[in-house]
Design an enzyme around this catalytic site. Structure first.
Site, PDB file in Angstrom:
ATOM      1  N   LYS A   1       0.881  -1.167   0.000  1.00 16.83           N
ATOM      2  CA  LYS A   1       0.000   0.000   0.000  1.00 16.83           C
ATOM      3  C   LYS A   1       0.921   1.220   0.000  1.00 16.83           C
ATOM      4  O   LYS A   1       1.625   1.483   0.970  1.00 16.83           O
ATOM      5  CB  LYS A   1      -0.899   0.002   1.233  1.00 16.83           C
ATOM      6  CG  LYS A   1      -1.885   1.157   1.240  1.00 16.83           C
ATOM      7  CD  LYS A   1      -2.923   0.962   2.342  1.00 16.83           C
ATOM      8  CE  LYS A   1      -4.058   1.943   2.237  1.00 16.83           C
ATOM      9  NZ  LYS A   1      -3.673   3.338   2.340  1.00 16.83           N
TER      10      LYS A   1
ATOM     11  N   CYS B   1     -24.239  25.677  24.552  1.00 19.86           N
ATOM     12  CA  CYS B   1     -22.800  25.586  24.829  1.00 19.86           C
ATOM     13  C   CYS B   1     -22.022  26.085  23.616  1.00 19.86           C
ATOM     14  O   CYS B   1     -22.119  25.514  22.540  1.00 19.86           O
ATOM     15  CB  CYS B   1     -22.418  24.147  25.151  1.00 19.86           C
ATOM     16  SG  CYS B   1     -20.631  23.848  25.158  1.00 19.86           S
TER      17      CYS B   1
ATOM     18  N   ARG C   1      -8.149  12.269  -6.329  1.00 17.08           N
ATOM     19  CA  ARG C   1      -9.307  11.551  -5.820  1.00 17.08           C
ATOM     20  C   ARG C   1     -10.391  12.511  -5.314  1.00 17.08           C
ATOM     21  O   ARG C   1     -11.575  12.279  -5.507  1.00 17.08           O
ATOM     22  CB  ARG C   1      -8.852  10.648  -4.677  1.00 17.08           C
ATOM     23  CG  ARG C   1      -9.960   9.922  -3.989  1.00 17.08           C
ATOM     24  CD  ARG C   1      -9.374   8.833  -3.097  1.00 17.08           C
ATOM     25  NE  ARG C   1     -10.430   8.091  -2.477  1.00 17.08           N
ATOM     26  CZ  ARG C   1     -10.975   8.401  -1.308  1.00 17.08           C
ATOM     27  NH1 ARG C   1     -10.530   9.451  -0.659  1.00 17.08           N
ATOM     28  NH2 ARG C   1     -11.942   7.680  -0.800  1.00 17.08           N
TER      29      ARG C   1
HETATM   30  S1  IVH Z   1      -6.760  -0.188  -4.322  1.00 11.55           S
HETATM   31  C1  IVH Z   1     -11.253   0.175  -4.773  1.00 11.55           C
HETATM   32  N1  IVH Z   1      -4.173  -0.551  -4.068  1.00 11.55           N
HETATM   33  O1  IVH Z   1      -5.104   3.588  -0.491  1.00 11.55           O
HETATM   34  C2  IVH Z   1      -9.926   0.150  -4.154  1.00 11.55           C
HETATM   35  N2  IVH Z   1      -5.114   1.415  -3.126  1.00 11.55           N
HETATM   36  O2  IVH Z   1      -7.126   3.539   1.571  1.00 11.55           O
HETATM   37  C3  IVH Z   1      -9.003   1.114  -4.765  1.00 11.55           C
HETATM   38  N3  IVH Z   1      -3.485   2.910  -2.083  1.00 11.55           N
HETATM   39  O3  IVH Z   1      -7.296   5.807  -2.057  1.00 11.55           O
HETATM   40  C4  IVH Z   1      -7.737   1.223  -4.050  1.00 11.55           C
HETATM   41  N4  IVH Z   1      -1.704   1.707  -2.526  1.00 11.55           N
HETATM   42  O4  IVH Z   1      -4.819   5.993  -2.660  1.00 11.55           O
HETATM   43  C5  IVH Z   1      -5.212   0.248  -3.784  1.00 11.55           C
HETATM   44  N5  IVH Z   1      -1.892  -0.954  -3.956  1.00 11.55           N
HETATM   45  C6  IVH Z   1      -2.928  -0.178  -3.691  1.00 11.55           C
HETATM   46  C7  IVH Z   1      -2.771   1.042  -3.013  1.00 11.55           C
HETATM   47  C8  IVH Z   1      -3.906   1.806  -2.729  1.00 11.55           C
HETATM   48  C9  IVH Z   1      -2.156   2.812  -1.980  1.00 11.55           C
HETATM   49  C10 IVH Z   1      -4.293   4.024  -1.557  1.00 11.55           C
HETATM   50  C11 IVH Z   1      -5.223   4.665  -2.540  1.00 11.55           C
HETATM   51  C12 IVH Z   1      -6.589   4.621  -1.907  1.00 11.55           C
HETATM   52  C13 IVH Z   1      -6.249   4.366  -0.484  1.00 11.55           C
HETATM   53  C14 IVH Z   1      -7.360   3.631   0.218  1.00 11.55           C
END
Ligand code: IVH
Length: 706
Positions: free
Chosen positions: A127, A451, A148
């Site tokens: 990620k 408040c 996004r």
């Molecule tokens: S898949 C429908 N794959 O994580 C799912 N996301 O928390 C689409 N991200 O907004 C996302 N690495 O910016 C996917 N290998 C990866 C990723 C990834 C980073 C980020 C992305 C997304 C966020 C979600």
């Protein structure tokens, strides 16, 4: 100490002219360094002070206003055109342990009704801790690059992406066999080395030093001038997609391989895993690579490989059911707790906040951490002066997790939680059960709208991104307007936001003359406010800040009511304890007693209703968005009973909802359709008794198209 400047109205015209021209030149220099060279040499506050002085001079000597100074005040930052995503950009659910990761796999299996012996392939990949980007190709040519944003609408950064095609490896064109419309999505990020080099250069130039690579990547991408972006070696990994006029592959892995063939960089650490154990093994491998990988990653993403299964699994709220992020453990640090401050939230909940000796955790300086509630303080026995372990994970608020007892100084005393609200009213603090039924965990100010803290928090929520999304009206500005020294310009309730422009026009003192505002920023603020006079019903309901009515619930309520007047009627009936109205709402899936009680309480309060009425008078509330595409069951209330044979109950429910049907748990006069499988009992009897149409699972599948 610096001499206070002479009040403009006491200056001679010539003195004013000289000072004005010097100031205009100085400001123009700062603007150039900030916007074009991205290397400011003045603090934001210092700049604001110059701008304010310039404005004051012009207010006293209107003839000094010239084209030059108009240009000086030009839009400060990030004004990009909005792009509506053809397919929303979603986020991911998180898991934090190996057990939860295994539970994700088990949940997917249950949903699909896969027995243990049936294979379920899942991909695992890093990620990336950057920003997601959507690239739209039409006829194989890049036409738009968008951030996004809120998932539905992002910012158009096409010009900036075109400036970094070389370092990102994003292709300008796709090969001849690529579909006519193709949206490729992925992450923009900076390597550790490039991040360090950018910061070193910024430091040299006396410019803004970025806290971490993610911020630096975001700052670089959102430059007004693409020439500045061009000097930042941004990178990209493709891992997802939006609209595709034709699918080039049938699996997640196949899609990513296609992207690689089209010329996009893809992550080499993606693996196809056969079961939960293999997933976790790959997670461990990526975790080991993390220190040497050369860019920030904050976890591992798991995705069901088969795209047909992804389609069956669908989505919950804003995240896919077929994917999850397994986050790395939070980073920790030890620091001294200097004080405990009590903050009052929007719903009156009192949250103790630890004021810490500032310390860097995971590249970010932390000086506040949450202590959650009084029980947590008691559990940790945290005392002022203690050394505490704090942890920070991703974007979440840092937490105090432990006290380092052997470093406790002498003479500390257990913390006594206040019994009166810190607000001026000094209302009594009430103990309350949490939704989990834990008595005493939450302390709440009983002041409601009386408040001031609650009102301010309520206003912040109202203007925030997921609610009214008013650009230029952030927390700082809300706090300013709430306590504005000029009474005519105060914002004390949501309706006041929409009357601000008119009040400013007739006010003796103008907003633009206050520190931190300028002519252009005030004009921008009013146009941002006016742009929100039309508002979607679901956003409106969410913005009201009713307890237990989050974004998802607001959406469900909006869809159920359709239009604001209908919503108001039912909410007021609930406030009047109308049993039928309560039952009607509770028959909707995911709406329970906590929601109906909170609605009843809110709409039972004369001050709240009057506030809403004043607000509604300023707005035009749009009817709820119908789910994409009409289906034969759109808007129908259906009930499933008995056992289903072709799909699991969860899947049936999710499918029905994605087609716009409401799935209720019990049969009533409002039910349109009962789908009865073998073994159906009392619900079937009730349907027969009320004359509700009953069909079989096969009939249902035929109706919704298999
Ligand atoms: S898949 C429908 N794959 O994580 C799912 N996301 O928390 C689409 N991200 O907004 C996302 N690495 O910016 C996917 N290998 C990866 C990723 C990834 C980073 C980020 C992305 C997304 C966020 C979600």
């Amino acid at each position: 100490m610096a001499k206070a400047p002479v009040r403009p109205d006491q200056l001679l015209p010539m003195e004013a002219e000289i000072e004005h021209s010097r100031l205009a030149e100085e400001i123009a220099g700062h603007d150039r360094r900030y916007h074009q060279e991205d290397a400011p040499t003045i603090s934001d506050a210092g700049y604001d002070a110059l701008r304010q002085r310039l404005n004051a001079l012009e207010a006293a000597f209107p003839h000094l206003r010239s084209k030059v100074t108009e240009a000086v005040g030009a839009a400060p930052s990030g004004k990009f055109a909005k792009v509506r995503h053809a397919v929303p950009m979603l986020s991911l659910g998180n898991v934090f342990s190996v057990e939860e990761a295994a539970e994700f796999v088990a949940r997917v299996r249950r949903f699909l009704d896969f027995p243990v012996e049936r294979a379920l392939a899942i991909t695992a990949e890093p990620k990336i801790d950057g920003l997601s980007l959507s690239l739209r190709y039409e006829n194989r040519k890049l036409v738009t690059a968008a951030t996004r944003g809120d998932g539905a609408e992002g910012e158009d950064v096409t010009a900036n992406i075109r400036a970094v095609m070389a370092t990102t490896g994003i292709p300008e064109t796709l090969p001849a066999d690529a579909p006519e419309i193709a949206e490729v999505r992925g992450e923009i990020y900076l390597s550790h080395a490039d991040f360090a080099a950018i910061n070193a250069r910024q430091m040299e130039l006396g410019g803004k030093v970025f806290a971490n690579p993610r911020n630096a990547a975001a700052g670089s991408l959102r430059q007004i001038d693409p020439k500045v972006t061009a000097t930042r070696p941004l990178r990209f990994f493709a891992y997802a997609w939006g609209e595709m006029s034709e699918m080039p592959a049938v699996t997640q892995k196949g899609m990513v391989e296609t992207f690689a063939r089209w010329g996009f960089p893809t992550n080499p650490l993606m693996a196809l895993c056969a079961d939960a154990n293999v997933l976790v093994a790959h997670y461990r491998l990526i975790e080991r690579e993390r220190p040497v990988i050369g860019y920030d990653i904050d976890g591992v993403v798991y995705k069901v490989n088969d795209l047909a299964l992804q389609a069956r699994l669908g989505f919950v709220a804003r995240a896919p059911r077929w994917a999850v992020a397994h986050k790395f453990p939070a980073e920790k640090a030890v620091t001294r707790l200097n004080a405990i401050e009590i903050q009052v939230g929007r719903t009156g909940a009192l949250t103790p906040v630890a004021k810490l000796e500032p310390i860097t955790v995971g590249g970010v300086v932390v000086s506040n951490a949450t202590l959650h509630n009084p029980d947590e303080i008691a559990r940790l026995d945290v005392r002022i002066g203690d050394f505490v372990v704090i942890q920070r994970a991703g974007d979440v608020i840092p937490q105090v997790v432990e006290v380092v007892l052997d470093r406790r100084p002498d003479g500390t005393e257990p913390f006594e939680f206040p019994t009166l609200c810190p607000c001026a009213l000094k209302t009594l603090v009430i103990r309350e059960e949490t939704s989990a039924g834990v008595e005493g965990a939450v302390r709440r100010c009983s002041g409601e709208f009386a408040c001031p803290h609650q009102r301010v928090e309520h206003l912040k929520h109202f203007a925030s991104r997921r609610a009214f999304d008013i650009e230029g009206l952030g927390d700082k500005q809300i706090a300013f307007f709430y306590d504005c020294s000029v009474e005519d310009l105060r914002i004390r309730e949501p309706a006041d936001i929409f009357t601000l422009e008119a009040r400013n026009a007739t006010s003796f003192q103008k907003i633009e003359n206050f520190e931190g505002f300028g002519k252009q920023s005030v004009a921008n603020l009013f146009s941002a406010i006016n742009a929100r006079r039309e508002i979607a019903l679901e956003r409106f309901i969410f913005a009201l800040g009713i307890r237990h009515v989050g974004e998802t619930t607001a959406k469900i309520l909006a869809r159920a009511a359709g239009e604001w007047p209908a919503f108001e009627v039912i909410a007021k009936r609930i406030a009047a304890a109308d049993g039928e109205a309560i039952a009607e709402l509770q028959a909707i899936d995911q709406i329970g007693p906590s929601v109906t009680e909170a609605l009843g309480e809110f709409f039972g309060r004369a001050d709240a209703v009057a506030m809403v009425d004043r607000l509604v008078a300023e707005l035009s509330i749009l009817p709820a968005e119908k789910p994409r595409g009409e289906s034969p069951v759109t808007g129908k209330t259906v009930v499933f009973t008995g056992s289903l044979e072709k799909m699991t109950r969860d899947e049936a429910k999710a499918r029905a909802e994605s087609l716009g049907a409401k799935v209720a748990g019990s049969v009533s006069k409002k039910t349109d359709l009962v789908i009865a499988g073998p073994g159906a009992g009392s619900k079937l009897d009730k349907a027969t008794e009320l004359g509700v149409k009953v069909i079989s699972e096969d009939d249902w599948l035929a109706l919704i198209g298999g």
